[in-house]
Enzyme design. Sequence first.
Site, PDB file in Angstrom:
ATOM      1  N   ASP A   1       2.768   7.273   5.719  1.00 39.84           N
ATOM      2  CA  ASP A   1       2.029   6.070   5.351  1.00 39.84           C
ATOM      3  C   ASP A   1       2.337   5.634   3.922  1.00 39.84           C
ATOM      4  O   ASP A   1       1.844   4.620   3.473  1.00 39.84           O
ATOM      5  CB  ASP A   1       0.520   6.318   5.509  1.00 39.84           C
ATOM      6  CG  ASP A   1      -0.188   5.104   6.082  1.00 39.84           C
ATOM      7  OD1 ASP A   1       0.443   4.356   6.835  1.00 39.84           O
ATOM      8  OD2 ASP A   1      -1.367   4.908   5.772  1.00 39.84           O
TER       9      ASP A   1
ATOM     10  N   GLU B   1      -8.661   1.378   5.632  1.00 42.61           N
ATOM     11  CA  GLU B   1      -8.601   1.637   4.192  1.00 42.61           C
ATOM     12  C   GLU B   1      -7.529   0.799   3.504  1.00 42.61           C
ATOM     13  O   GLU B   1      -7.686   0.390   2.359  1.00 42.61           O
ATOM     14  CB  GLU B   1      -8.373   3.131   3.936  1.00 42.61           C
ATOM     15  CG  GLU B   1      -6.943   3.616   3.864  1.00 42.61           C
ATOM     16  CD  GLU B   1      -6.211   3.537   5.198  1.00 42.61           C
ATOM     17  OE1 GLU B   1      -4.976   3.430   5.190  1.00 42.61           O
ATOM     18  OE2 GLU B   1      -6.869   3.593   6.249  1.00 42.61           O
TER      19      GLU B   1
ATOM     20  N   LYS C   1       0.825  -1.203   0.000  1.00 38.41           N
ATOM     21  CA  LYS C   1       0.000   0.000   0.000  1.00 38.41           C
ATOM     22  C   LYS C   1       0.861   1.256   0.000  1.00 38.41           C
ATOM     23  O   LYS C   1       1.996   1.265   0.481  1.00 38.41           O
ATOM     24  CB  LYS C   1      -0.911   0.029   1.222  1.00 38.41           C
ATOM     25  CG  LYS C   1      -0.166   0.220   2.547  1.00 38.41           C
ATOM     26  CD  LYS C   1      -1.066   0.797   3.617  1.00 38.41           C
ATOM     27  CE  LYS C   1      -0.305   1.016   4.915  1.00 38.41           C
ATOM     28  NZ  LYS C   1      -1.014   1.827   5.878  1.00 38.41           N
TER      29      LYS C   1
ATOM     30  N   ASP D   1      -3.020   9.591   5.615  1.00 38.97           N
ATOM     31  CA  ASP D   1      -4.093   8.757   6.163  1.00 38.97           C
ATOM     32  C   ASP D   1      -4.788   9.506   7.295  1.00 38.97           C
ATOM     33  O   ASP D   1      -4.255   9.620   8.395  1.00 38.97           O
ATOM     34  CB  ASP D   1      -3.504   7.434   6.670  1.00 38.97           C
ATOM     35  CG  ASP D   1      -4.566   6.526   7.275  1.00 38.97           C
ATOM     36  OD1 ASP D   1      -5.762   6.811   7.088  1.00 38.97           O
ATOM     37  OD2 ASP D   1      -4.197   5.546   7.925  1.00 38.97           O
TER      38      ASP D   1
ATOM     39  N   ASP E   1     -10.811   3.631   8.968  1.00 34.54           N
ATOM     40  CA  ASP E   1      -9.352   3.608   9.026  1.00 34.54           C
ATOM     41  C   ASP E   1      -8.794   2.286   8.520  1.00 34.54           C
ATOM     42  O   ASP E   1      -7.578   2.126   8.443  1.00 34.54           O
ATOM     43  CB  ASP E   1      -8.842   3.853  10.452  1.00 34.54           C
ATOM     44  CG  ASP E   1      -7.328   3.955  10.488  1.00 34.54           C
ATOM     45  OD1 ASP E   1      -6.765   4.623   9.610  1.00 34.54           O
ATOM     46  OD2 ASP E   1      -6.702   3.353  11.373  1.00 34.54           O
TER      47      ASP E   1
ATOM     48  N   LYS F   1      -8.604  10.491  12.896  1.00 31.20           N
ATOM     49  CA  LYS F   1      -7.618  10.187  13.926  1.00 31.20           C
ATOM     50  C   LYS F   1      -7.543  11.307  14.958  1.00 31.20           C
ATOM     51  O   LYS F   1      -7.703  12.481  14.619  1.00 31.20           O
ATOM     52  CB  LYS F   1      -6.230  10.044  13.291  1.00 31.20           C
ATOM     53  CG  LYS F   1      -5.990   8.818  12.467  1.00 31.20           C
ATOM     54  CD  LYS F   1      -4.551   8.810  11.972  1.00 31.20           C
ATOM     55  CE  LYS F   1      -4.311   7.698  10.960  1.00 31.20           C
ATOM     56  NZ  LYS F   1      -4.403   6.375  11.533  1.00 31.20           N
TER      57      LYS F   1
ATOM     58  N   ARG G   1      -6.706  -2.194   4.069  1.00 28.04           N
ATOM     59  CA  ARG G   1      -7.217  -3.535   3.782  1.00 28.04           C
ATOM     60  C   ARG G   1      -8.010  -3.532   2.482  1.00 28.04           C
ATOM     61  O   ARG G   1      -7.974  -4.485   1.707  1.00 28.04           O
ATOM     62  CB  ARG G   1      -8.107  -4.009   4.928  1.00 28.04           C
ATOM     63  CG  ARG G   1      -7.361  -4.152   6.225  1.00 28.04           C
ATOM     64  CD  ARG G   1      -8.290  -4.198   7.421  1.00 28.04           C
ATOM     65  NE  ARG G   1      -7.603  -3.667   8.598  1.00 28.04           N
ATOM     66  CZ  ARG G   1      -8.196  -3.340   9.724  1.00 28.04           C
ATOM     67  NH1 ARG G   1      -9.500  -3.484   9.855  1.00 28.04           N
ATOM     68  NH2 ARG G   1      -7.509  -2.871  10.738  1.00 28.04           N
TER      69      ARG G   1
END
Length: 306
Positions: free
Chosen positions: A94, A155, A71, A76, A153, A83, A157
């Site tokens: 990220d 995302e 990824k 994020d 969160d 968050k 996956r």
Amino acid sequence: SIDLSPEDFISIIKDTKFKNTKIKVLKYKDIQKKWLNLIDAVWKWSSNKPALVILERIIDKKLPTYWFVWKWIMFDTWWIQVKPDTHMYEMKWDMCWAAATFCTMKELDEKELKVNVIACLCLAENSISWESYKPSDIIKSYSWKTVDVVHTDAEWRLILADGISYISKNYKLDNLISIATLTWAAMVALWFRYAAIMWDDKKLINKFVDYSKENFEKYVELPFDDYFIRKTKSEIADLQNLTTWIYAWSSMWGAFLSNFLLNNENYTHIDIAGPAINSYEAYWLFNKWMTWFWVDSISKIFLDLK
């Protein structure tokens, strides 16, 4: 992160001189056309469009083929379930995992390998917008399995799930490795010194564990079994992107991603949440913050694969 959008990263990749590696790019129109709906859902509606970048180091099509799926989230935010400020600061990093994979492919480009190696970099920005996907949304994936969004969160996956299915359907592969900075649970279990490795490709997993005995980058095998896979199922969709009350999150999200392999390929899942970010302290060869963890281990391990 503001200076490195998916388009900027693609430009860097294209400007890099590879001797034996081919570059393919699926831009946003391709993502829409091919019904990569999970990736499409995650980016909406950032001004920075998503993309898939595929780096192919094909030596001989008769040889085993290993795939990395990684990824790359430009930033994020957690979307609707935003968050807390103390966790937001690190999120510009990220994207470093796909950057590390890109560096690994550059490192392997001119090595004398006995296997084919291909990487898929899933690029997107997880940004808040008025059209953001929301908890309880149900999204149909590229594999046509539906996913109940329990938490926004999760995302990564979703992005990796579509990337895995796309590769599984459109390429012949023997082994697939998904790698990401996935879970707080991995850091609780292993801190910043060790990466978690798991799933059913025991031969490959043992190579990582053996490598760890005499080298700097360390891997520890975590458990998995069918129980974790069963717990990824949803009451209202095929799957759910978060299962509450099961805190073995590293194993759970390897289990979630395994649902998107379409041809029963050998599978290895690596969670490098701690050693890749390393937000605690510098130690030995690793600086504080981004470390480029796993470039050394992958480069050395793949020289011995057959």
